[in-house]
Design a protein around this motif. Structure first.
Motif, PDB file in Angstrom:
ATOM      1  N   VAL A  36       0.761  -1.460   0.129  1.00 47.17           N
ATOM      2  CA  VAL A  36      -0.102  -0.110  -0.004  1.00 47.17           C
ATOM      3  C   VAL A  36       0.937   1.315   0.065  1.00 47.17           C
ATOM      4  O   VAL A  36       0.790   2.199  -0.752  1.00 47.17           O
ATOM      5  CB  VAL A  36      -0.811   0.103   1.130  1.00 47.17           C
ATOM      6  N   ILE A  37       1.753   1.485   0.707  1.00 51.33           N
ATOM      7  CA  ILE A  37       2.701   2.392   1.021  1.00 51.33           C
ATOM      8  C   ILE A  37       4.153   2.099   0.440  1.00 51.33           C
ATOM      9  O   ILE A  37       4.654   3.009  -0.401  1.00 51.33           O
ATOM     10  CB  ILE A  37       3.036   2.820   2.517  1.00 51.33           C
ATOM     11  N   TYR A  38       4.709   0.990   0.421  1.00 51.50           N
ATOM     12  CA  TYR A  38       5.820   0.497   0.010  1.00 51.50           C
ATOM     13  C   TYR A  38       5.924  -0.917  -0.696  1.00 51.50           C
ATOM     14  O   TYR A  38       4.928  -1.594  -0.166  1.00 51.50           O
ATOM     15  CB  TYR A  38       6.894   0.783   0.931  1.00 51.50           C
ATOM     16  N   ARG A  39       6.619  -1.222  -1.231  1.00 52.00           N
ATOM     17  CA  ARG A  39       6.938  -2.726  -1.671  1.00 52.00           C
ATOM     18  C   ARG A  39       8.169  -2.978  -1.512  1.00 52.00           C
ATOM     19  O   ARG A  39       9.137  -2.294  -2.409  1.00 52.00           O
ATOM     20  CB  ARG A  39       6.250  -3.024  -3.079  1.00 52.00           C
ATOM     21  N   THR A  65       0.638  -3.135  10.216  1.00 56.24           N
ATOM     22  CA  THR A  65       1.323  -4.265   9.278  1.00 56.24           C
ATOM     23  C   THR A  65       1.169  -5.468  10.110  1.00 56.24           C
ATOM     24  O   THR A  65       1.540  -5.656  11.453  1.00 56.24           O
ATOM     25  CB  THR A  65       2.870  -3.758   9.159  1.00 56.24           C
ATOM     26  N   ASN A  66       1.374  -6.255   9.184  1.00 55.66           N
ATOM     27  CA  ASN A  66       1.394  -7.859   9.644  1.00 55.66           C
ATOM     28  C   ASN A  66       2.592  -8.243   9.725  1.00 55.66           C
ATOM     29  O   ASN A  66       3.004  -9.455  10.374  1.00 55.66           O
ATOM     30  CB  ASN A  66       0.629  -8.753   9.003  1.00 55.66           C
ATOM     31  N   ASN A  67       3.824  -7.246   9.727  1.00 56.70           N
ATOM     32  CA  ASN A  67       5.197  -7.795   9.433  1.00 56.70           C
ATOM     33  C   ASN A  67       5.787  -7.686  11.187  1.00 56.70           C
ATOM     34  O   ASN A  67       5.856  -6.597  11.463  1.00 56.70           O
ATOM     35  CB  ASN A  67       6.005  -6.964   8.621  1.00 56.70           C
ATOM     36  N   THR A 171       0.028 -16.221   4.152  1.00 53.34           N
ATOM     37  CA  THR A 171       0.909 -17.291   3.879  1.00 53.34           C
ATOM     38  C   THR A 171       1.875 -16.816   2.910  1.00 53.34           C
ATOM     39  O   THR A 171       2.849 -17.603   2.619  1.00 53.34           O
ATOM     40  CB  THR A 171      -0.095 -18.346   3.016  1.00 53.34           C
ATOM     41  N   ASN A 172       1.808 -15.662   2.588  1.00 51.27           N
ATOM     42  CA  ASN A 172       2.848 -14.871   1.799  1.00 51.27           C
ATOM     43  C   ASN A 172       2.683 -13.444   1.590  1.00 51.27           C
ATOM     44  O   ASN A 172       1.637 -13.063   2.136  1.00 51.27           O
ATOM     45  CB  ASN A 172       2.917 -15.469   0.140  1.00 51.27           C
ATOM     46  N   CYS A 173       3.779 -12.934   1.381  1.00 52.55           N
ATOM     47  CA  CYS A 173       3.892 -11.429   1.228  1.00 52.55           C
ATOM     48  C   CYS A 173       4.746 -10.781   0.240  1.00 52.55           C
ATOM     49  O   CYS A 173       5.642 -11.417  -0.400  1.00 52.55           O
ATOM     50  CB  CYS A 173       4.415 -10.795   2.866  1.00 52.55           C
ATOM     51  N   PRO A 174       4.375  -9.321  -0.307  1.00 50.35           N
ATOM     52  CA  PRO A 174       5.402  -8.942  -1.279  1.00 50.35           C
ATOM     53  C   PRO A 174       6.751  -8.502  -0.869  1.00 50.35           C
ATOM     54  O   PRO A 174       6.932  -8.356   0.264  1.00 50.35           O
ATOM     55  CB  PRO A 174       4.600  -7.552  -1.624  1.00 50.35           C
ATOM     56  N   ALA A 175       7.551  -8.734  -1.803  1.00 55.36           N
ATOM     57  CA  ALA A 175       9.108  -8.417  -1.324  1.00 55.36           C
ATOM     58  C   ALA A 175       9.499  -7.592  -2.522  1.00 55.36           C
ATOM     59  O   ALA A 175       9.027  -7.237  -3.389  1.00 55.36           O
ATOM     60  CB  ALA A 175      10.002  -9.686  -0.954  1.00 55.36           C
ATOM     61  N   GLN A 176      10.721  -7.138  -2.435  1.00 54.48           N
ATOM     62  CA  GLN A 176      11.382  -6.253  -3.502  1.00 54.48           C
ATOM     63  C   GLN A 176      11.469  -6.953  -4.690  1.00 54.48           C
ATOM     64  O   GLN A 176      11.899  -7.976  -4.671  1.00 54.48           O
ATOM     65  CB  GLN A 176      12.847  -5.870  -2.813  1.00 54.48           C
ATOM     66  N   GLY A 177      11.562  -6.156  -5.657  1.00 56.44           N
ATOM     67  CA  GLY A 177      11.772  -6.610  -7.184  1.00 56.44           C
ATOM     68  C   GLY A 177      10.515  -7.278  -7.573  1.00 56.44           C
ATOM     69  O   GLY A 177      10.669  -8.007  -8.411  1.00 56.44           O
ATOM     70  N   THR A 180       7.517 -12.615  -4.374  1.00 56.79           N
ATOM     71  CA  THR A 180       6.919 -13.200  -3.112  1.00 56.79           C
ATOM     72  C   THR A 180       7.520 -14.010  -2.423  1.00 56.79           C
ATOM     73  O   THR A 180       7.977 -15.001  -3.156  1.00 56.79           O
ATOM     74  CB  THR A 180       5.309 -13.620  -3.773  1.00 56.79           C
ATOM     75  N   ILE A 181       7.485 -14.029  -1.126  1.00 55.03           N
ATOM     76  CA  ILE A 181       8.122 -14.939  -0.194  1.00 55.03           C
ATOM     77  C   ILE A 181       7.092 -15.482   0.753  1.00 55.03           C
ATOM     78  O   ILE A 181       6.035 -14.732   1.099  1.00 55.03           O
ATOM     79  CB  ILE A 181       9.271 -14.112   0.524  1.00 55.03           C
ATOM     80  N   PRO A 182       7.453 -16.680   1.180  1.00 50.27           N
ATOM     81  CA  PRO A 182       6.374 -17.232   2.189  1.00 50.27           C
ATOM     82  C   PRO A 182       6.444 -16.231   3.698  1.00 50.27           C
ATOM     83  O   PRO A 182       7.338 -15.738   3.899  1.00 50.27           O
ATOM     84  CB  PRO A 182       7.221 -18.537   2.599  1.00 50.27           C
ATOM     85  N   ALA A 183       5.336 -16.497   4.017  1.00 52.56           N
ATOM     86  CA  ALA A 183       4.841 -15.812   5.270  1.00 52.56           C
ATOM     87  C   ALA A 183       4.647 -16.663   6.640  1.00 52.56           C
ATOM     88  O   ALA A 183       4.611 -17.760   6.480  1.00 52.56           O
ATOM     89  CB  ALA A 183       3.988 -14.562   5.329  1.00 52.56           C
ATOM     90  N   VAL A 184       4.332 -16.073   7.911  1.00 54.76           N
ATOM     91  CA  VAL A 184       4.103 -16.879   8.741  1.00 54.76           C
ATOM     92  C   VAL A 184       2.930 -18.011   8.881  1.00 54.76           C
ATOM     93  O   VAL A 184       3.076 -19.090   9.155  1.00 54.76           O
ATOM     94  CB  VAL A 184       3.510 -15.778   9.942  1.00 54.76           C
ATOM     95  N   GLY A 185       1.761 -17.523   7.967  1.00 53.21           N
ATOM     96  CA  GLY A 185       0.708 -18.539   7.734  1.00 53.21           C
ATOM     97  C   GLY A 185       1.207 -19.922   6.957  1.00 53.21           C
ATOM     98  O   GLY A 185       0.883 -20.890   7.311  1.00 53.21           O
ATOM     99  N   ALA A 186       2.308 -19.591   6.459  1.00 52.10           N
ATOM    100  CA  ALA A 186       2.697 -20.943   5.569  1.00 52.10           C
ATOM    101  C   ALA A 186       3.649 -21.698   6.411  1.00 52.10           C
ATOM    102  O   ALA A 186       3.770 -22.824   6.340  1.00 52.10           O
ATOM    103  CB  ALA A 186       3.467 -20.311   4.254  1.00 52.10           C
TER     104      ALA A 186
END
Length: 263
Positions: A36-39, A65-67, A171-177, A180-186
């Motif tokens: 939303v604000i950054y990626r 943020t969920n981070n 289960t995943n979240c947006p990353a740089q470039g 997509t990378i795995p997140a806590v749910g995964a």
């Protein structure tokens, strides 16, 4: 109050315009950050103008943020490097929500925590004891600290009676470039499958925080932007619930005339 989230339905043009006016006249905004604000390490186009508009119009706002790997301080510093000066009081993380929840459930609870240092600090700030000896809870947060070794410890502790907690269900979240990378749910699903125990999640969309679904649940208007994990309006047609409005990005919110931001 409205909720902005980066997770997609189109509206007829006149309805869209009316709802955009309603959105702009809200007194308060609860905003997601990733997508939303950054990626990754870059601001999303229009984010700076949107924040400037919030501040100029003296809107009440908070960034969720969920981070859990971040703290309000590290988030402030990150956005400061990106050109946004936002006070720490405007940030709230799934790590904070988790720590507050556990401190209310069982003050001084013993917790085996997998995550990053900012999350450890937040847990200790709430009076929770970090230990791998007879913990009341196994708590899994965001970050690169997850290993086969600590997941194995978490599995055994849950089998011995510790309750399983996740900072968020993503289960995943947006990353740089654009990746997509795995997140806590995964990651936490590994422990769930190994133990047969279901984790309780503290982050969005649960009521401890919120997102589009959380907003709908408590009758708060929700705006979905297509700069996050949902990138096409057609994607949200798979869901029974729909946001109040769908935007290309937060750039659509700050009023503009002939492409020039109204200052």
């Amino acid at each position: 109050m409205t909720v902005l989230n980066g997770n997609g339905n189109g509206f007829a043009s006149n309805l869209y315009s009316r709802r955009l006016d309603v959105l702009r006249n809200k007194r308060g905004f609860i905003c997601d950050m990733d997508g939303v604000i950054y990626r990754g390490g870059r601001l999303i186009p229009g984010a700076k103008e949107f924040v400037n508009w919030l501040q100029k119009e003296r809107k009440e706002f908070i960034f969720l943020t969920n981070n859990s790997a971040q703290s309000p301080k590290t988030l402030r510093l990150k956005l400061l490097r990106l050109g946004l000066d936002i006070d720490e009081r405007h940030f709230y993380t799934a790590g904070q929500a988790t720590a507050k929840f556990l401190s209310i459930q069982k003050p001084g609870a013993r917790c085996y925590v997998i995550g990053e240092k900012p999350f450890f600090d937040i847990m200790e700030k709430h009076g929770l004891v970090l230990t791998d000896q007879n913990p009341d809870y196994v708590v899994m947060g965001e970050g690169a600290s997850l290993t086969f070794a600590n997941v194995s410890v978490a599995t055994q502790l849950v089998l011995e009676g510790a309750r399983l907690i996740g900072t968020n269900p993503d289960t995943n979240c947006p990353a740089q470039g654009g990746t997509t990378i795995p997140a806590v749910g995964a990651m936490i699903s590994v422990v769930e499958i190994a133990t047969g125990k279901k984790a309780f999640m503290c982050g969005k969309p649960h009521s401890l925080t919120m997102d589009v679904l959380g907003g709908i649940n408590i009758n708060v208007d929700s705006a979905l932007v297509l700069t996050g994990s949902t990138t096409a309006k057609a994607e949200i047609e798979n869901y029974a619930f729909q946001p109040f409005i769908v935007l290309e990005g937060v750039k659509d919110i700050a009023p503009q005339t002939n492409g020039v931001l109204i200052q």
